[in-house]
Design a protein around this motif. Structure first.
Motif, mmCIF file in Angstrom:
data_model
loop_
_atom_site.group_PDB
_atom_site.id
_atom_site.type_symbol
_atom_site.label_atom_id
_atom_site.label_comp_id
_atom_site.label_asym_id
_atom_site.label_seq_id
_atom_site.Cartn_x
_atom_site.Cartn_y
_atom_site.Cartn_z
ATOM 1 N N ILE A 47 11.803 -8.126 -27.948
ATOM 2 C CA ILE A 47 12.304 -7.124 -28.889
ATOM 3 C C ILE A 47 13.629 -6.544 -28.393
ATOM 4 C CG2 ILE A 47 11.854 -4.876 -29.949
ATOM 5 C CD1 ILE A 47 10.203 -7.175 -31.093
ATOM 6 N N ARG A 48 13.708 -6.240 -27.132
ATOM 7 C CA ARG A 48 14.952 -5.667 -26.600
ATOM 8 C C ARG A 48 16.103 -6.669 -26.695
ATOM 9 N NH1 ARG A 48 14.695 -0.792 -24.497
ATOM 10 N NH2 ARG A 48 12.674 0.126 -23.901
ATOM 11 N N ARG A 49 15.808 -7.942 -26.460
ATOM 12 C CA ARG A 49 16.842 -8.967 -26.596
ATOM 13 C C ARG A 49 17.306 -9.073 -28.044
ATOM 14 N NH1 ARG A 49 21.276 -11.380 -24.952
ATOM 15 N NH2 ARG A 49 21.352 -13.619 -25.342
ATOM 16 N N ALA A 50 16.357 -8.996 -28.983
ATOM 17 C CA ALA A 50 16.705 -9.040 -30.400
ATOM 18 C C ALA A 50 17.668 -7.905 -30.753
ATOM 19 C CB ALA A 50 15.442 -8.964 -31.256
ATOM 20 N N VAL A 51 17.304 -6.688 -30.373
ATOM 21 C CA VAL A 51 18.124 -5.527 -30.717
ATOM 22 C C VAL A 51 19.498 -5.616 -30.044
ATOM 23 C CG1 VAL A 51 18.285 -3.016 -30.546
ATOM 24 C CG2 VAL A 51 16.102 -4.088 -31.149
ATOM 25 N N GLU A 52 19.503 -6.095 -28.808
ATOM 26 C CA GLU A 52 20.764 -6.267 -28.081
ATOM 27 C C GLU A 52 21.702 -7.215 -28.823
ATOM 28 O OE1 GLU A 52 21.663 -8.985 -24.264
ATOM 29 O OE2 GLU A 52 20.329 -7.308 -23.831
ATOM 30 N N LEU A 53 21.126 -8.234 -29.486
ATOM 31 C CA LEU A 53 21.914 -9.227 -30.211
ATOM 32 C C LEU A 53 22.267 -8.770 -31.625
ATOM 33 C CD1 LEU A 53 19.941 -12.404 -29.109
ATOM 34 C CD2 LEU A 53 22.289 -11.844 -28.455
ATOM 35 N N GLY A 54 21.780 -7.600 -32.022
ATOM 36 C CA GLY A 54 22.022 -7.118 -33.372
ATOM 37 C C GLY A 54 20.937 -7.484 -34.358
ATOM 38 N N VAL A 55 19.874 -8.148 -33.877
ATOM 39 C CA VAL A 55 18.732 -8.502 -34.723
ATOM 40 C C VAL A 55 17.814 -7.280 -34.753
ATOM 41 C CG1 VAL A 55 16.823 -10.118 -35.073
ATOM 42 C CG2 VAL A 55 18.968 -10.922 -34.065
ATOM 43 N N ASN A 56 18.188 -6.303 -35.535
ATOM 44 C CA ASN A 56 17.498 -5.012 -35.487
ATOM 45 C C ASN A 56 16.449 -4.862 -36.586
ATOM 46 O OD1 ASN A 56 19.542 -4.920 -37.460
ATOM 47 N ND2 ASN A 56 19.644 -2.679 -37.370
ATOM 48 N N HIS A 57 16.167 -5.949 -37.303
ATOM 49 C CA HIS A 57 15.064 -5.951 -38.268
ATOM 50 C C HIS A 57 13.852 -6.578 -37.597
ATOM 51 C CE1 HIS A 57 13.056 -7.810 -42.045
ATOM 52 N NE2 HIS A 57 12.535 -6.637 -41.773
ATOM 53 N N ILE A 58 12.819 -5.777 -37.382
ATOM 54 C CA ILE A 58 11.607 -6.221 -36.688
ATOM 55 C C ILE A 58 10.492 -6.274 -37.714
ATOM 56 C CG2 ILE A 58 9.980 -5.680 -34.845
ATOM 57 C CD1 ILE A 58 12.419 -4.030 -33.624
ATOM 58 N N GLU A 59 9.948 -7.483 -37.932
ATOM 59 C CA GLU A 59 9.008 -7.724 -39.023
ATOM 60 C C GLU A 59 7.675 -8.207 -38.467
ATOM 61 O OE1 GLU A 59 7.367 -10.781 -42.049
ATOM 62 O OE2 GLU A 59 8.115 -11.077 -40.014
ATOM 63 N N THR A 60 6.583 -7.633 -38.979
ATOM 64 C CA THR A 60 5.262 -8.034 -38.528
ATOM 65 C C THR A 60 4.287 -7.874 -39.688
ATOM 66 O OG1 THR A 60 3.615 -7.736 -36.776
ATOM 67 C CG2 THR A 60 4.676 -5.735 -37.606
ATOM 68 N N ALA A 61 2.991 -7.890 -39.376
ATOM 69 C CA ALA A 61 1.968 -7.735 -40.417
ATOM 70 C C ALA A 61 0.665 -7.286 -39.775
ATOM 71 C CB ALA A 61 1.746 -9.041 -41.170
ATOM 72 N N ARG A 62 -0.129 -6.587 -40.564
ATOM 73 C CA ARG A 62 -1.462 -6.201 -40.102
ATOM 74 C C ARG A 62 -2.278 -7.435 -39.721
ATOM 75 N NH1 ARG A 62 -5.542 -2.303 -40.688
ATOM 76 N NH2 ARG A 62 -7.610 -3.228 -40.965
ATOM 77 N N SER A 257 14.655 -16.052 -25.151
ATOM 78 C CA SER A 257 15.634 -17.130 -25.303
ATOM 79 C C SER A 257 15.570 -17.814 -26.664
ATOM 80 C CB SER A 257 15.429 -18.182 -24.204
ATOM 81 O OG SER A 257 14.121 -18.741 -24.285
ATOM 82 N N ASP A 258 14.538 -17.541 -27.454
ATOM 83 C CA ASP A 258 14.381 -18.232 -28.734
ATOM 84 C C ASP A 258 15.475 -17.880 -29.738
ATOM 85 O OD1 ASP A 258 12.164 -19.560 -27.848
ATOM 86 O OD2 ASP A 258 10.712 -18.405 -29.015
ATOM 87 N N PHE A 259 16.223 -16.824 -29.493
ATOM 88 C CA PHE A 259 17.286 -16.439 -30.418
ATOM 89 C C PHE A 259 18.559 -17.261 -30.230
ATOM 90 C CE2 PHE A 259 14.684 -12.614 -29.844
ATOM 91 C CZ PHE A 259 14.398 -12.305 -31.160
ATOM 92 N N ASP A 260 18.729 -17.859 -29.050
ATOM 93 C CA ASP A 260 20.035 -18.379 -28.667
ATOM 94 C C ASP A 260 20.566 -19.439 -29.624
ATOM 95 O OD1 ASP A 260 19.739 -16.676 -26.556
ATOM 96 O OD2 ASP A 260 19.359 -18.230 -25.057
ATOM 97 N N LEU A 261 19.746 -20.443 -29.933
ATOM 98 C CA LEU A 261 20.236 -21.552 -30.745
ATOM 99 C C LEU A 261 20.593 -21.100 -32.157
ATOM 100 C CD1 LEU A 261 20.855 -24.523 -31.061
ATOM 101 C CD2 LEU A 261 18.432 -24.937 -31.549
ATOM 102 N N GLN A 262 19.710 -20.343 -32.789
ATOM 103 C CA GLN A 262 19.983 -19.945 -34.165
ATOM 104 C C GLN A 262 21.189 -19.005 -34.245
ATOM 105 O OE1 GLN A 262 16.551 -18.738 -36.396
ATOM 106 N NE2 GLN A 262 17.555 -19.261 -38.308
#
Length: 404
Positions: A47-62, A257-262
Motif C-alpha cells: 500500500i505504501r509503495r502504491a501511494v508513493e507511486l501516485g496509485v492512491n486509489h485503494i480498492e477492496t471488498a467485503r 514490485s508488482d506495480f513496476d511493469l504496468q
C-alpha cells in the motif's frame, strides 16, 4: 502518475488502481488473529509503495477475506485526504442485511466514510432487482451517503451485456455514479456498456486487465512475440488507456514490485495510438490465420451473437459463446493456460462465471444441438468447434482465486 476525472464523482482518479484481492492472508472471512506478521508487513509495504507511486486509489471488498480488516490497520496511518478508498458489498434480498454489512466494512476498514461504495457482483437480473427495487440496496446505499458514511455509489459486474446496460441505465435513486466492468483487448464486448456509462457521466473502472485479461503476468511465448516491442501488460494498458472513456485499470498487487511493469507504460500513454496500432495488426492477423475469423467477430463476440448463452435456451445449459471464445484465443495466441483456467471454471464459478463447459457435449442429442445453433451461419461447424475446445482446454477443475 496520470489522473482522470472519475465521471460525475469528479474524483481525481489515478489511471492505475490498487486492487485488494491478492495481498491478504486468506480468502476466509477470518479475524486478524490469523494474519501472520510477514503477510501484514507485505500488505502495508504494498500500500505504501502504491501511494508513493501516485496509485492512491485503494480498492477492496467485503468478500475478499481478510483484506478489509488488514487494510484497517494501515489506512489510518495514511493522510485521509490523499487517498481514495473503495469497498464493495454484495446486494442482498434483505436490504437491512446489506446495511449491516456496509457498517461492518467501515469498522473493518477503520474509517468513518468510504469514498466509493460498490454494489458487488450485479451479475444477473435477480441481483439487479435486489439492488434497484424500491427500498432495495441502492436506496440503502444512498441513505448511507446522506448519513456521511459513503461519498459515491457504484456497482461491479461480471454479467452479460444486456443486463449490464440495464443496470447502468437505471434511474432508481438517481442511478449509479460509476461501474466496475471487464473490457480489454481480448474481451471488447462490453464497449457499449462503457459508452452507456460515459453518456451518463459515470466513472469507468476496468476489472483485472492483467489476470482476467489473459494471465498477462505469465503470457505465452506467442503472445510475447506478437506484442513486441512491448510486454503484453504494457500493450494491454495502452490499449485500454488510449480511450478517454476508461478512467482506471485495476492492478491486483501481491507485493510492492508488482506495480513496476504496468507503471512503465505511463510515459508511453501520449503515444498509445501509435504504439498500439501495429501490435493490434499483428494480433488480428494471427487470429485470422488461426481461426479464419476477423478480430471484430471474435473479440466483440459477434461471431456467437446467434448462439444462446448459458440460460434455459442453451443446450445442456452450456455457455457456448464463452467456450468458443476461449477456443479461438487458444488457437490464435497459444493462450492455453488462460483458456484452461477459465474453461474449467464453467459450472463451478456460480453467477460470477455461469453456464457449463462442453464436457457433457456427447450426452446431448443432435436435435437439441441443431435447434440451439440453427440461427448461426456456422451452425454446421459449432459442435466440432465445441468438441475441439473440450479436447484442448478440458481437464482438472481450476478454482477461482477466491476459492484457492
Amino acid at each position: 502518475m496520470i489522473y482522470r476525472s472519475f465521471g460525475r464523482t469528479e474524483l481525481n482518479m489515478p489511471v492505475i488502481s490498487c486492487g485488494g484481492m491478492r495481498y491478504q492472508q486468506t480468502w476466509d472471512d477470518a479475524l486478524l488473529d490469523v494474519v501472520e506478521d510477514e503477510n501484514q508487513r507485505n500488505l502495508e509495504a504494498t500500500i505504501r509503495r502504491a501511494v508513493e507511486l501516485g496509485v492512491n486509489h485503494i480498492e477492496t471488498a467485503r468478500g475478499y477475506g481478510t483484506s478489509e480488516r488488514q487494510l484497517g490497520l494501515v489506512l489510518p496511518k495514511l493522510p485521509r485526504d490523499e487517498i481514495i478508498v473503495q469497498t464493495k458489498i454484495a446486494p442482498e434480498a434483505d436490504p437491512e442485511v446489506f446495511r449491516k454489512h456496509c457498517l461492518e466494512s467501515l469498522e473493518r476498514l477503520n474509517l468513518d466514510c468510504v469514498d466509493l461504495l460498490g454494489l458487488h457482483g450485479i451479475n444477473n437480473y435477480k441481483l439487479h432487482w435486489h439492488a434497484v427495487r424500491p427500498g432495495g440496496c441502492l436506496e440503502v446505499a444512498r441513505q448511507l451517503q446522506a448519513e456521511g458514511k459513503v461519498r459515491h455509489v457504484g456497482f461491479s459486474t461480471h454479467g452479460l451485456l444486456p443486463q449490464i446496460l440495464d443496470t447502468i441505465n437505471t434511474d432508481a435513486c438517481g442511478g449509479f455514479d460509476y461501474v466496475n466492468l471487464h473490457w480489454y483487448y481480448i474481451s471488447q464486448w462490453n464497449w457499449p456498456a462503457v459508452q452507456a456509462a460515459t453518456a451518463r457521466d459515470m466513472g469507468v473502472f476496468i476489472i483485472s486487465p492483467n489476470d482476467k485479461g489473459g494471465l498477462l503476468y505469465k503470457p505465452s511465448d506467442k503472445l510475447v512475440e506478437l506484442c513486441q516491442p512491448l510486454h503484453p501488460i504494457v500493450f494491454n494498458t495502452l490499449f485500454c488507456l488510449r480511450r478517454p472513456e476508461v478512467h482506471t485499470l485495476s492492478l491486483g498487487a501481491a507485493r510492492p514490485s508488482d506495480f513496476d511493469l504496468q507503471l512503465s507504460a505511463m510515459e508511453l500513454v501520449p503515444k498509445a495510438d501509435e504504439l498500439v496500432a501495429p501490435i493490434v495488426e499483428k494480433l488480428e492477423r494471427a487470429l485470422f490465420d488461426a481461426t479464419g475469423f476477423k478480430a471484430d467477430a471474435v473479440l466483440t463476440q459477434s461471431l456467437t451473437k446467434e448462439i444462446p448463452a448459458w440460460d434455459q435456451d442453451a443446450p445442456g445449459y452450456m455457455n457456448a459463446p464463452m467456450v468458443l471464445w476461449l477456443r479461438n484465443l487458444a488457437l490464435a495466441f497459444d493462450m492455453v493456460e488462460y483458456g484452461k483456467m477459465r474453461y474449467n471454471l464453467l459450472g463451478r464459478g456460480g453467477h460470477w462465471f455461469p453456464g457449463l463447459s462442453a464436457a457433457h457435449l456427447d450426452t446431448l442429442d443432435d436435435e437439441q444441438l441443431a435447434k440451439a445453433f440453427k440461427k448461426s451461419p456456422h451452425a454446421d461447424k459449432i459442435v466440432g468447434w465445441l468438441r475441439e475446445a473440450e479436447d484442448l482446454l478440458g481437464g482438472e477443475a481450476v478454482k477461482r482465486l477466491s476459492q484457492e
